[in-house]
Design a protein around this motif. Structure first.
Motif, PDB file in Angstrom:
ATOM      1  N   UNK A  86       0.828  -1.204   0.000  1.00 60.78           N
ATOM      2  CA  UNK A  86       0.000   0.000   0.000  1.00 60.78           C
ATOM      3  C   UNK A  86       0.865   1.259   0.000  1.00 60.78           C
ATOM      4  N   UNK A  87       1.927   1.226   0.786  1.00 56.09           N
ATOM      5  CA  UNK A  87       2.826   2.383   0.844  1.00 56.09           C
ATOM      6  C   UNK A  87       3.529   2.604  -0.488  1.00 56.09           C
ATOM      7  N   UNK A  88       3.992   1.537  -1.122  1.00 55.33           N
ATOM      8  CA  UNK A  88       4.660   1.680  -2.419  1.00 55.33           C
ATOM      9  C   UNK A  88       3.688   2.136  -3.499  1.00 55.33           C
ATOM     10  N   UNK A  89       2.411   1.759  -3.355  1.00 54.31           N
ATOM     11  CA  UNK A  89       1.405   2.240  -4.313  1.00 54.31           C
ATOM     12  C   UNK A  89       1.210   3.745  -4.183  1.00 54.31           C
ATOM     13  N   UNK A  90       1.301   4.241  -2.949  1.00 56.13           N
ATOM     14  CA  UNK A  90       1.194   5.692  -2.739  1.00 56.13           C
ATOM     15  C   UNK A  90       2.362   6.406  -3.414  1.00 56.13           C
ATOM     16  N   UNK A  91       3.554   5.842  -3.296  1.00 59.29           N
ATOM     17  CA  UNK A  91       4.742   6.455  -3.895  1.00 59.29           C
ATOM     18  C   UNK A  91       4.649   6.435  -5.416  1.00 59.29           C
ATOM     19  N   UNK A  92       4.083   5.354  -5.973  1.00 54.75           N
ATOM     20  CA  UNK A  92       4.024   5.209  -7.434  1.00 54.75           C
ATOM     21  C   UNK A  92       2.886   5.999  -8.068  1.00 54.75           C
ATOM     22  N   UNK A  93       1.943   6.492  -7.266  1.00 57.41           N
ATOM     23  CA  UNK A  93       0.791   7.225  -7.807  1.00 57.41           C
ATOM     24  C   UNK A  93       1.198   8.666  -8.122  1.00 57.41           C
ATOM     25  N   UNK A  94       1.197   9.054  -9.399  1.00 62.51           N
ATOM     26  CA  UNK A  94       1.597  10.436  -9.741  1.00 62.51           C
ATOM     27  C   UNK A  94       0.597  11.488  -9.278  1.00 62.51           C
ATOM     28  N   UNK A  95      -0.640  11.063  -9.009  1.00 63.63           N
ATOM     29  CA  UNK A  95      -1.661  12.023  -8.591  1.00 63.63           C
ATOM     30  C   UNK A  95      -1.653  12.280  -7.088  1.00 63.63           C
ATOM     31  N   UNK A  96      -0.887  11.472  -6.356  1.00 59.32           N
ATOM     32  CA  UNK A  96      -0.819  11.646  -4.908  1.00 59.32           C
ATOM     33  C   UNK A  96       0.322  12.627  -4.604  1.00 59.32           C
ATOM     34  N   UNK A  97      -0.026  13.781  -4.086  1.00 62.72           N
ATOM     35  CA  UNK A  97       0.952  14.854  -3.862  1.00 62.72           C
ATOM     36  C   UNK A  97       1.376  14.974  -2.396  1.00 62.72           C
ATOM     37  N   UNK A  98       1.050  13.964  -1.600  1.00 61.60           N
ATOM     38  CA  UNK A  98       1.405  14.069  -0.174  1.00 61.60           C
ATOM     39  C   UNK A  98       2.912  13.917   0.056  1.00 61.60           C
TER      40      UNK A  98
END
Length: 269
Positions: A86-98
């Protein structure tokens, strides 16, 4: 000879001369223990197990780093491998700007490193499985509940001569699964397990014992009266140590006498 057994014969300062004198003195002792020589195949098996264990520690380190870095940005995930994904998916998501761009680049590198380590560990597992299937003693040891290919091959690689141990208790003590003694004046004082032996083998034995206990709790312990009585009066982890000690003694008997595993009478019914 184990260096710890030679150390008491070293006089005062340490240098090559006193070390040689201590070795000469220790080797003449009638009750001195000597380390049997391993075969090239056994030494290769130890290299395989130690390398796999190193990669597993590196995998844990990388996972902890990913979790810690993302926690600094307020992003956490459940414990377990799915949480890391789940954490790596957040890093790979270009739309997630957190996560800032620089941090994303570093975490992506950690994710790639983690995938490479996992692939290498799977390759080590394949090599261990292949070696296990080609070794007769390893296949016999796998018949013992709580002993799998990893523990069976580790035992074959680490124990050069099972008959060098006088009993199963001595073998369990070599692994580090017997109580520490501080006895004097005829009074026996026993403490926690010594943990002075092979840490890797001890961990595998305890993991195997926990798997037996977990299976027994799911499917019932009525066919294992000894384990049932033990779990009734002791916590699970204490019972796991006792069961691991019991498994180690059974394994030594099989290796030293060339026997196969025999189910207890309560299980054979």
């Amino acid at each position: 000879m184990p260096p710890a057994y030679v150390k008491p014969y070293v006089k005062r300062q340490k240098n090559d001369a006193t070390d040689a004198e201590a070795i000469c003195e220790a080797v003449t002792r009638a009750n001195m223990r000597f380390v049997p020589t391993k075969t090239p195949e056994q030494q290769s098996g130890l290299v395989l197990h130690r390398t796999r264990h190193l990669f597993i520690r590196q995998q844990t380190s990388v996972i902890n780093a990913i979790r810690a870095h993302l926690a600094e940005f307020g992003i956490v995930a459940p414990v377990g491998r799915h949480g890391v994904e789940e954490l790596l998916a957040v890093v790979a998501d270009p739309n997630d700007k957190r996560v800032p761009e620089i941090a994303c680049a570093c975490l992506s590198a950690l994710g790639a490193q983690l995938r490479r380590i996992k692939e290498q560990i799977l390759e080590f597992d394949r090599l261990i499985r292949a070696w296990h299937l080609s070794n007769e003693m390893s296949k016999r040891l796998e018949e013992v509940p709580g002993v799998g290919p990893v523990l069976a091959t580790a035992l074959v690689a680490a124990v050069a001569d099972p008959k060098s141990f006088r009993s199963g208790r001595n073998f369990a003590a070599w692994i580090g699964m017997v109580p520490k003694q501080h006895s004097s004046g005829g009074k026996n004082r026993l403490g926690n397990i010594s943990k002075q032996g092979d840490r890797y083998l001890r961990g595998l034995f305890v993991a195997g014992a926990l798997s037996v206990i977990r299976y027994a709790k799911i499917h019932g312990t009525k066919h294992r009266p000894w384990l049932t009585a033990l779990l009734a009066r002791r916590p699970t982890k204490v019972a796991a140590i006792a069961l691991a000690n019991k498994i180690a003694r059974m394994v030594w008997a099989m290796m030293a006498r060339g026997e196969r595993y025999k189910e207890p009478v309560a299980l054979a019914r």
